[in-house]
Design a protein around this motif. Structure first.
Motif, PDB file in Angstrom:
ATOM      1  N   VAL A  17     -26.107  -9.537  21.312  1.00  0.00           N
ATOM      2  CA  VAL A  17     -25.766  -8.823  20.078  1.00  0.00           C
ATOM      3  C   VAL A  17     -24.944  -7.573  20.393  1.00  0.00           C
ATOM      4  CG1 VAL A  17     -26.794  -7.527  18.170  1.00  0.00           C
ATOM      5  CG2 VAL A  17     -27.660  -9.782  18.734  1.00  0.00           C
ATOM      6  N   HIS A  74     -23.132 -12.962  12.805  1.00  0.00           N
ATOM      7  CA  HIS A  74     -23.895 -11.902  13.467  1.00  0.00           C
ATOM      8  C   HIS A  74     -25.006 -11.402  12.521  1.00  0.00           C
ATOM      9  CE1 HIS A  74     -24.190  -8.396  16.245  1.00  0.00           C
ATOM     10  NE2 HIS A  74     -24.435  -7.696  15.148  1.00  0.00           N
ATOM     11  N   GLU A 112     -29.108 -11.656  13.086  1.00  0.00           N
ATOM     12  CA  GLU A 112     -29.990 -10.473  13.064  1.00  0.00           C
ATOM     13  C   GLU A 112     -31.058 -10.610  11.982  1.00  0.00           C
ATOM     14  OE1 GLU A 112     -27.130  -7.043  14.972  1.00  0.00           O
ATOM     15  OE2 GLU A 112     -27.267  -7.132  12.801  1.00  0.00           O
ATOM     16  N   HIS A 126     -21.089  -6.537  19.174  1.00  0.00           N
ATOM     17  CA  HIS A 126     -20.645  -5.267  18.567  1.00  0.00           C
ATOM     18  C   HIS A 126     -19.335  -4.812  19.217  1.00  0.00           C
ATOM     19  CE1 HIS A 126     -24.991  -3.993  17.214  1.00  0.00           C
ATOM     20  NE2 HIS A 126     -24.487  -4.960  16.475  1.00  0.00           N
ATOM     21  N   HIS A 153     -24.179  -0.205  13.437  1.00  0.00           N
ATOM     22  CA  HIS A 153     -24.370  -0.720  14.804  1.00  0.00           C
ATOM     23  C   HIS A 153     -24.966   0.351  15.720  1.00  0.00           C
ATOM     24  CE1 HIS A 153     -20.997  -3.950  14.161  1.00  0.00           C
ATOM     25  NE2 HIS A 153     -22.096  -4.214  13.494  1.00  0.00           N
ATOM     26  N   GLU A 191     -28.695   0.423  15.172  1.00  0.00           N
ATOM     27  CA  GLU A 191     -29.291  -0.782  15.764  1.00  0.00           C
ATOM     28  C   GLU A 191     -29.458  -0.578  17.266  1.00  0.00           C
ATOM     29  OE1 GLU A 191     -27.840  -4.494  12.954  1.00  0.00           O
ATOM     30  OE2 GLU A 191     -26.541  -3.914  14.610  1.00  0.00           O
TER      31      GLU A 191
HETATM   32 FE   LIG Z   1     -25.523  -5.867  14.852  1.00  0.00          FE
END
Ligand SMILES: [Fe+2]
Ligand SMILES: [Fe+2]
Length: 221
Positions: free
Chosen positions: A81, A126, A130, A85, A54, A57
């Motif tokens: 998003v 999730h 993505e 997280h 994460h 990202e």
């Molecule tokens: Fe993510």
């Protein structure tokens, strides 16, 4: 784009370890799992899925989408998003004490199953959002502004240990799928759709995109 390929490979592992977590929880409830493995699952999702996956990202991919592709951070897919997280981190913390001990009562058993189901469903969906929307559409936006590669970083010692621990857990607790969860591609399948995000076309499309879209339609008429 190499970073996106790497992140997608990490999704495959995270996806499988979620299935493995569900097997573990089932066995913990039945009294046949080793509660010490709870710590290894927590380390995998905290260090590898959270601090490593994460983090890149957000700090690399999303940052480039905001800084270079001028996409909004305060609404739409990126905000949705990033909020997920945070939420999944909180849900993991809530589940952590129950994961690391034999359930002491029927209430504990029911709560652990409910928390593991909630966490795994959210993270599976999730990953689907993505893979099917944010990664391909984001990479295309970056390509349009001339960015073909993004920097990456190696795992820290703790992240690498958690990654290895995840691979070992997969062998010990063979992953299961959850038939109760409908998985699929596209904005309509995302938990945020209609709640905190109106979908990619509403949130990201500009006048330019619509002009190009209509031009494309004319050409094929
Ligand atoms: Fe993510
Ligand atoms: Fe991801």
């Amino acid at each position: 784009m190499k970073l996106i390929d790497t992140l997608q490979d990490e999704h495959v592992l995270i996806d499988q370890v979620l299935g493995s977590l569900r097997t573990y929880v089932g066995e913990l409830v039945d009294g046949t799992a080793d509660p010490d493995d709870g710590r290894r699952f927590v380390a995998f999702f905290t260090e590898f899925a959270g601090h490593f996956h994460h983090d890149r990202e957000e700090r690399v991919f999303f940052k480039a989408l905001v800084t270079d592709a001028k996409l909004p951070a305060d609404r739409g897919p990126l905000r949705a998003v990033a909020r997920e997280h945070v939420q999944m981190g909180e849900w993991l913390c809530e589940m952590t004490p129950l994961l690391q001990q034999q359930p002491r009562s029927e209430d504990d058993r029911v709560q652990l199953q409910a928390l593991a189901t909630r966490y795994s469903h959210a993270l599976w969906r999730h990953i689907d959002a993505e893979n099917s929307v944010l990664y391909p559409e984001g990479a295309e936006r970056l390509r349009q502004c001339g960015i073909r590669e993004l920097p990456d970083r190696p795992m820290s010692e703790a992240e690498a240990a958690a990654h290895e621990g995840g691979a070992a857990l997969l062998v010990r607790y063979p992953p299961v799928e959850d038939g109760a969860l409908t998985r699929g591609d596209g904005c309509f399948m995302c938990r945020a759709y209609g709640e905190t995000c109106d979908g990619l076309e509403a949130e990201w499309w500009t006048e330019f995109d619509w002009e190009e879209f209509h031009k494309g339609g004319d050409a094929s008429d």
